[in-house]
Design an enzyme around this catalytic site. Structure first.
Site, PDB file in Angstrom:
ATOM      1  N   GLU A  58       8.145  -1.023  -6.547  1.00 42.41           N
ATOM      2  CA  GLU A  58       6.842  -0.357  -6.514  1.00 42.41           C
ATOM      3  C   GLU A  58       7.087   1.138  -6.583  1.00 42.41           C
ATOM      4  O   GLU A  58       8.061   1.654  -6.021  1.00 42.41           O
ATOM      5  CB  GLU A  58       6.064  -0.688  -5.244  1.00 42.41           C
ATOM      6  CG  GLU A  58       4.712   0.021  -5.187  1.00 42.41           C
ATOM      7  CD  GLU A  58       3.835  -0.403  -4.021  1.00 42.41           C
ATOM      8  OE1 GLU A  58       2.638  -0.056  -4.025  1.00 42.41           O
ATOM      9  OE2 GLU A  58       4.335  -1.079  -3.108  1.00 42.41           O
ATOM     10  N   CYS A 267       0.652  -2.004  -3.298  1.00 39.39           N
ATOM     11  CA  CYS A 267      -0.666  -1.393  -3.187  1.00 39.39           C
ATOM     12  C   CYS A 267      -1.105  -0.709  -4.477  1.00 39.39           C
ATOM     13  O   CYS A 267      -2.300  -0.476  -4.674  1.00 39.39           O
ATOM     14  CB  CYS A 267      -0.676  -0.406  -2.025  1.00 39.39           C
ATOM     15  SG  CYS A 267      -0.638  -1.217  -0.404  1.00 39.39           S
ATOM     16  N   ASN A 398      -2.820  -8.724  -4.456  1.00 42.36           N
ATOM     17  CA  ASN A 398      -1.802  -8.223  -3.524  1.00 42.36           C
ATOM     18  C   ASN A 398      -2.449  -7.852  -2.197  1.00 42.36           C
ATOM     19  O   ASN A 398      -3.273  -6.940  -2.148  1.00 42.36           O
ATOM     20  CB  ASN A 398      -1.113  -6.990  -4.114  1.00 42.36           C
ATOM     21  CG  ASN A 398      -0.147  -6.353  -3.141  1.00 42.36           C
ATOM     22  OD1 ASN A 398       0.971  -6.826  -2.986  1.00 42.36           O
ATOM     23  ND2 ASN A 398      -0.552  -5.272  -2.484  1.00 42.36           N
ATOM     24  N   GLU A 399      -2.129  -8.585  -1.144  1.00 42.06           N
ATOM     25  CA  GLU A 399      -2.524  -8.238   0.229  1.00 42.06           C
ATOM     26  C   GLU A 399      -4.026  -8.054   0.416  1.00 42.06           C
ATOM     27  O   GLU A 399      -4.461  -7.173   1.168  1.00 42.06           O
ATOM     28  CB  GLU A 399      -1.782  -6.971   0.687  1.00 42.06           C
ATOM     29  CG  GLU A 399      -0.289  -7.158   0.832  1.00 42.06           C
ATOM     30  CD  GLU A 399       0.395  -5.976   1.492  1.00 42.06           C
ATOM     31  OE1 GLU A 399      -0.301  -5.054   1.956  1.00 42.06           O
ATOM     32  OE2 GLU A 399       1.626  -5.979   1.541  1.00 42.06           O
TER      33      GLU A 399
END
Length: 843
Positions: A58, A267, A398-399
């Protein structure tokens, strides 16, 4: 959590066979703890996929621009701005320079003369034509961090897009410099001709080695000169690829031998707007969208990075796929699901936009796998890769903290992909934590729908990793498989790496459930870090692996293809009550506390404070918050301050009731009520209205790392006074809010410091042992087979638990040795604080 006490049993010295290469023990060291490992090679264990361990990339901690992406020029297209970081301007990293009396002006403009509609800014130089014959006016770029790392004799590829209105052309001089302006390369001469954008290239060779290099581009004459995409790459990129990767960082990643590469986040994937970069929406805080990142680099859109800086997208989807292929890893991209995460927690309800993102994902699969006759396969071939990349797995989302909203959209992606590409494994996720209501609901939806694989993420304390080795033992063997996409113990000390290693033995033992696993984050610039821990650290000229890198490399290079069943003795933990003082805290919130009472189980008053006599009974942490008695209550007034813990009482307190009143005055969150406080990094707290007032939980902090013990969706109202009661009995805690039971938990898991797993790697048995205790582990090993070679190859990681690998000192490095006297049964003493891999040839 009470300290761990080694199990004491009879000595096993009589079972020692041969000469063992154990580390010597100091005379004043504690005696070894005795253990036993029994291997059952005749009983088959789970197969281990060759993709079991991989890496997750990332762009956090400057991991891409200024990191793995080898471009040395920062802000090469003059696109930096406050949308990226409030300190940025279009001339960040650039300075004006002049010689020989030359004058002129610089201005970054976005006008009709721009390079293209996706690369909007460019630099306009108004050259006055003043000065001597050697007069030059222009710009100098300082690169990233301290400057550009230049090596004597190393060649660098320069390029720039330029145009001029000077009829005779504009001479450019390009050179490498030191920070004081001294030229360290022969000048490169380029003449810009014509008022149309043209790319100019050349080569610069450094005459010396420096870590503070600069790139200067200066012009002679008069007229208007326009520059864009000013670029400098080292010739020595990874595998010599143009627009390539920084060699030392790529080589450290390749040395892990990863089975997969997950990208681009994190993120980055699902935060920001989901709109496209197209007129009239020139949004600079968009979710990561793969089509922005392919094609010629000068035509790629830019974006603000969620982590507070700029993304040039020079490192894009094509480069990720290429890197995965170069290191022999399975590519595993992740696309946004139109539900934001990472604290944003917003749902986009736009059917047309959802349909566009689903089509983009189908196009992505075609880009990766389609023939050159297809639309997106042709684009891949045009970039230099006619052969398909062989994509097999793809993550959606994602999350996300909104599991139902996420799963509705995930299902739409999954069904569309299955209809066109049924062989693609579509991966969901279970939110940002290892447990809790979001986690449970996400898993429930995935099980009900028969999702193939679920991506779990968690960052916890070393204690949690030592306590949860058996986490996956009870998972449904016929349900969705686990992709452990992000995990780490919260610090970079060797103690953290040992706890991760202990946990990884449980991952391997459950290789039939945990099919993929990757530590995160992968890279961190030592001078620009948004997150810690990290696996590989770097500055502008060096890189080094953390202690966790050494553990990951050891496991990833010695995985094996099948688990061999084995068992080991355990070390029981001492059981005792939760002990500690009490505390009050806030996080980006102003709150008032009053009528604090602590009573022992027998009713004895331990603390009673209505703050009428001030706040002298409370201990503050310097620099944390604005605490004062105001209007008869103890108030923290700073809505920007985080982790403002103040404490009172005795660290020996146990079996007590804590009662108080709390009122939120303003800010983003609610209250933090601490108990069992031993110090500011070791305590429990009831986090009411946490995570931007979206949920509440009890967290345990161990050496600063936190884990969630219980939670629900409680939110906190501003201006309302709440009655809070925490009841501690032994290791059980019950919590009451306004007189009603809110939740309860028992913190009684054992933190086991001695863990092992055995795998078969072709003809070898690989015995992997983690001894995370301060005592050597004298261990009787029964291999369960009569045919073994008399020697074994050992690889050992040892060090002090607080050891940290740095640029100048890496105390935790693998040590190879030979162990003699191996037999069906033998004894070996594993050093304190160690990870040992024992490779034995077995028939």
């Amino acid at each position: 959590m009470a300290p761990i006490r080694p199990r004491l049993v009879l000595a096993l010295a009589a079972l020692m066979v041969g000469t063992l290469m154990a580390a010597p023990t100091r005379a004043d060291a504690p005696p070894p703890a005795d253990h036993a490992i029994t291997v059952t090679p005749g009983r088959p264990g789970p197969a281990i996929a060759p993709t079991m361990y991989g890496v997750f990339f990332e762009d956090i901690n400057n991991a891409a621009d200024g990191g793995l992406y080898a471009e040395l020029v920062q802000n090469r297209s003059f696109e930096f701005g406050p949308a990226d970081n409030r300190t940025y301007t279009p001339l960040t990293a650039w300075q004006q320079t002049a010689t020989g009396g030359a004058t002129g002006t610089l201005q970054v403009v976005d006008d009709a003369e721009r390079l293209n509609t996706r690369n909007r800014n460019h630099l306009r130089l108004a050259l006055a034509g003043t000065g001597s014959g050697a007069a030059r006016f222009g710009i100098v770029n300082s690169g990233y961090g301290a400057g550009m790392a230049l090596r004597e004799g190393a060649r660098h590829d320069f390029s720039v897009w330029a145009r001029t209105d000077a009829a005779a052309g504009t001479p450019l001089t390009v050179e490498l410099r030191t920070a004081d302006g001294t030229a360290v390369s022969a000048p490169l001469g380029i003449t810009v001709r014509g008022d149309r954008w043209t790319k100019y290239t050349g080569t610069l060779t450094s005459r010396l080695t420096t870590t503070s290099g600069r790139l200067a581009v200066t012009a002679a004459g008069s007229g208007t000169l326009r520059l864009d995409m000013v670029s400098l790459f080292p010739r020595d990129t990874y595998k010599g690829r143009p627009n390539g990767l920084r060699e030392d960082l790529a080589e450290k990643i390749a040395a892990l031998k990863p089975g997969f590469l997950r990208f681009p986040g994190g993120c980055l994937v699902n935060t920001g707007s989901h709109q496209a970069y197209e007129a009239p929406n020139w949004e600079r805080r968009r979710s990561y969208q793969w089509k922005d990142t392919i094609g010629p680099v000068e035509q790629r859109a830019v974006n603000a990075n969620f982590w507070g800086y700029h993304q040039s997208y020079g490192l894009g989807y094509y480069e990720y796929f290429q890197f995965a292929e170069d290191i022999g890893a399975m590519p595993l991209p992740v696309v946004p699901a139109l539900v934001t995460g990472c604290g944003e927690n917003k749902v986009t309800d736009d059917p047309a936009l959802l349909e566009r993102h689903i089509q983009d994902t189908l196009d992505l699969i075609e880009f990766a796998n389609g023939p050159v006759t297809s639309e997106w396969g042709r684009k891949r071939a045009a970039m230099g890769h006619p052969k398909p990349f062989g994509l097999t797995h793809l993550g959606v989302g994602n999350e996300e903290n909104l599991p139902d909203a996420f799963f509705t959209r995930f299902t739409a992606f999954r069904e569309a992909i299955a209809a066109r590409y049924p062989d693609i494994t579509v991966i969901g996720n279970s939110g940002p934590d290892d447990s809790g209501s979001v986690f449970d609901r996400a898993w429930q939806l995935s099980r009900q729908a028969g999702v193939a694989m679920v991506d779990e993420h968690y960052y916890n304390s070393p204690q949690w990793f030592l306590e949860n080795n058996h986490r996956y033992d009870a998972y449904d063997r016929h349900g969705p498989k686990v992709f452990l996409g992000e995990y780490a113990s919260r610090d970079n000390r060797f103690h953290n790496a040992l706890s991760e290693a202990a946990f990884m033995t449980g991952l391997e033992r459950n290789a039939d459930v945990v099919r993929l696993a990757s530590y995160a984050p992968l890279l961190a610039d030592v001078d620009h870090t948004q997150w810690r821990p990290d696996m590989i650290w770097f500055d502008n000229h060096r890189s080094w692996g953390s202690t966790s890198y050494e553990v990951q490399k050891l496991f990833m290079n010695n995985t094996g293809d099948r688990v061999v069943p084995s068992r080991a003795t355990t070390t029981p933990a001492v059981s005792g009550p939760i002990t500690g003082a009490v505390g009050l805290s806030t996080w980006a919130t102003s709150a008032a506390y009053d009528d604090v009472e602590v009573t022992a189980a027998d009713g004895t008053a331990l603390l009673k404070d209505d703050f009428s006599a001030g706040d002298t009974r409370w201990t503050r942490t310097a620099g944390r918050g604005d605490w004062a008695v105001r209007d008869g209550a103890f108030v923290q007034a700073d809505t920007a301050a985080e982790d403002t813990l103040v404490t009172a009482g005795d660290t020996g307190w146990h079996d007590y009731d804590l009662r108080l009143k709390a009122t939120k005055k303003s800010g983003r969150e609610g209250f933090l009520i601490a108990f069992g406080v031993r110090d500011t990094g070791n305590h429990y707290w009831w986090n009411l209205g946490g995570w931007n007032n979206t949920r509440s939980a009890v967290e345990e902090a161990v050496d600063g790392g936190k884990e969630t013990l219980t939670e629900n969706g409680t939110t906190i109202e501003t201006g309302r006074t709440y009655d809070i009661h925490v009841r501690v009995r032994g290791r059980q805690v019950t919590l009451y809010l306004d007189g009603r039971e809110w939740g309860r938990f028992t913190d009684d898991k054992a933190a086991e410091p001695f863990r092992q797993v055995v795998t078969r790697d072709k003809g070898d048995l690989v015995v992997k042992v983690v001894n995370a205790q301060a005592t050597p582990a004298r261990t009787r090993i029964d291999l369960g087979t009569a045919k073994v070679a008399p020697t074994a190859r050992l690889t050992t990681l040892t060090g002090a638990p607080d050891a940290v690998n740095t640029a100048d000192d890496q105390p935790v490095r693998p040590r190879a040795s030979t162990l003699r006297g191996v037999a069906k049964e033998f004894t070996y003493t594993f050093p304190a604080h160690s990870v040992t891999f024992m490779r034995i040839r077995a028939g």
